[in-house]
Motif scaffolding. Structure first.
Motif, PDB file in Angstrom:
ATOM      1  N   GLU A  84      37.762  45.545  46.413  1.00 46.98           N
ATOM      2  CA  GLU A  84      37.850  44.462  45.356  1.00 46.98           C
ATOM      3  C   GLU A  84      36.977  45.102  44.162  1.00 46.98           C
ATOM      4  O   GLU A  84      36.304  45.726  44.368  1.00 46.98           O
ATOM      5  N   SER A 206      44.057  39.262  39.056  1.00 48.52           N
ATOM      6  CA  SER A 206      44.345  38.766  40.329  1.00 48.52           C
ATOM      7  C   SER A 206      45.866  39.257  40.861  1.00 48.52           C
ATOM      8  O   SER A 206      46.085  39.546  41.887  1.00 48.52           O
ATOM      9  N   SER A 211      45.315  39.381  45.065  1.00 48.99           N
ATOM     10  CA  SER A 211      44.182  38.833  45.633  1.00 48.99           C
ATOM     11  C   SER A 211      43.512  37.779  44.702  1.00 48.99           C
ATOM     12  O   SER A 211      43.564  38.152  43.552  1.00 48.99           O
ATOM     13  N   LEU A 212      43.195  36.840  45.267  1.00 54.62           N
ATOM     14  CA  LEU A 212      42.304  35.755  44.416  1.00 54.62           C
ATOM     15  C   LEU A 212      40.741  36.064  44.619  1.00 54.62           C
ATOM     16  O   LEU A 212      40.026  35.088  44.293  1.00 54.62           O
ATOM     17  N   ASN A 214      38.808  37.719  42.949  1.00 52.28           N
ATOM     18  CA  ASN A 214      37.826  37.760  41.648  1.00 52.28           C
ATOM     19  C   ASN A 214      37.893  36.457  41.401  1.00 52.28           C
ATOM     20  O   ASN A 214      36.671  36.263  40.538  1.00 52.28           O
TER      21      ASN A 214
END
Length: 272
Positions: A84, A206, A211-212, A214
């Motif tokens: 991430e 994102s 991905s969520l 962040n």
């Protein structure tokens, strides 16, 4: 550590970020200029200024820590995954520094310009002291274990809470006066643009990362954008729909507004 998968999305991310920085930074100046031209801060709620300074100070501590500290970044990756990306950009740090300085200068204007009978309320003083007391206790608890990510997250929580409540005194003051005189709409229009750009910037990251995380990893930035949009829309409705300036252009209405401007507010017992 995470990296960008798409160069175009990275470019768009940077554009949105620096656009938000630009309009949010400029948004402080219409109110400063309005105060200077009027040589008065009557109509600008002092509770809003105190909450705003606390909010931006806490946000600066969070942004600078996450962006510059290797220890905080390591703890972030341990919690959210090493793939991430860090959710704080350079424009976030730059904005926070600028916001603290400009808010402090606006408070300085309170001391040198006409302010009528306006004061900082006891409620505002109590909430602000509680916020910084919470920060001090969090520091004491985090220090022995080196829980620095948890500590800066506490500062992020403070800024979220302050963002939630800081506009309420000004919105209520406008409602009681039935006027937005003394409150710059230019500030609000720029602020709204920044909030939308900030949200779009998070969306670009994102999409790129699929991905969520962040959003979850920087819930403060997400809520900052959403709360900004909601309250700015409210102020726009107050200014253009509920209390348009044309209603107070005749002499009688103008006198009524002046009486409202100088009318003490409830819970306002402590002068700045």
């Amino acid at each position: 550590m995470g990296s960008w998968n798409s160069v175009p999305l990275e470019v768009i991310y940077q554009i949105f970020g620096w656009f938000a920085f630009g309009v949010w930074s400029i948004s402080f100046y219409p109110q400063l200029i309005l105060n200077y031209r009027r040589k008065s801060v009557v109509g600008l709620n002092f509770d809003f200024l105190v909450f705003n300074l606390t909010k931006h100070s806490a946000y600066l501590i969070y942004n600078a820590s996450v962006f510059f500290s290797p220890v905080v970044q390591r703890q972030y990756h341990e919690k959210y995954g090493y793939n991430e990306m860090i959710p704080v950009a350079a424009n976030d740090v730059a904005f926070s520094i600028h916001a603290v300085l400009l808010t402090a200068f606006t408070i300085f204007q309170v001391f040198i310009y006409e302010r009528g009978t306006q004061k900082v309320s006891r409620v505002c003083i109590g909430i602000t002291m509680t916020a910084w007391g919470y920060a001090a206790v969090s520091l004491i608890l985090a220090w022995p274990n080196g829980s620095w990510l948890w500590l800066v997250t506490c500062f992020n929580l403070i800024q979220v809470i302050m963002t939630t409540i800081k506009y309420i005194p000004q919105a209520y003051m406008n409602f009681m006066r039935k006027s937005t005189e003394g409150w710059s709409i230019g500030n609000i229009l720029l602020d709204l643009s920044g909030g939308l750009a900030n949200f779009a910037q998070m969306g670009m990251q994102s999409i790129d990362q699929d991905s969520l995380e962040n959003f979850y990893g920087n819930i403060g930035k997400l809520l900052l954008s959403l709360e900004t949009v909601i309250f700015d829309v409210l102020f726009i409705v107050q200014h253009y729909v509920l209390y348009p300036k044309t209603k107070v252009e005749d002499g009688t209405a103008g006198e009524n507004v002046e009486r409202h401007l100088n009318k003490p507010l409830k819970e306002s017992d402590h002068e700045v």
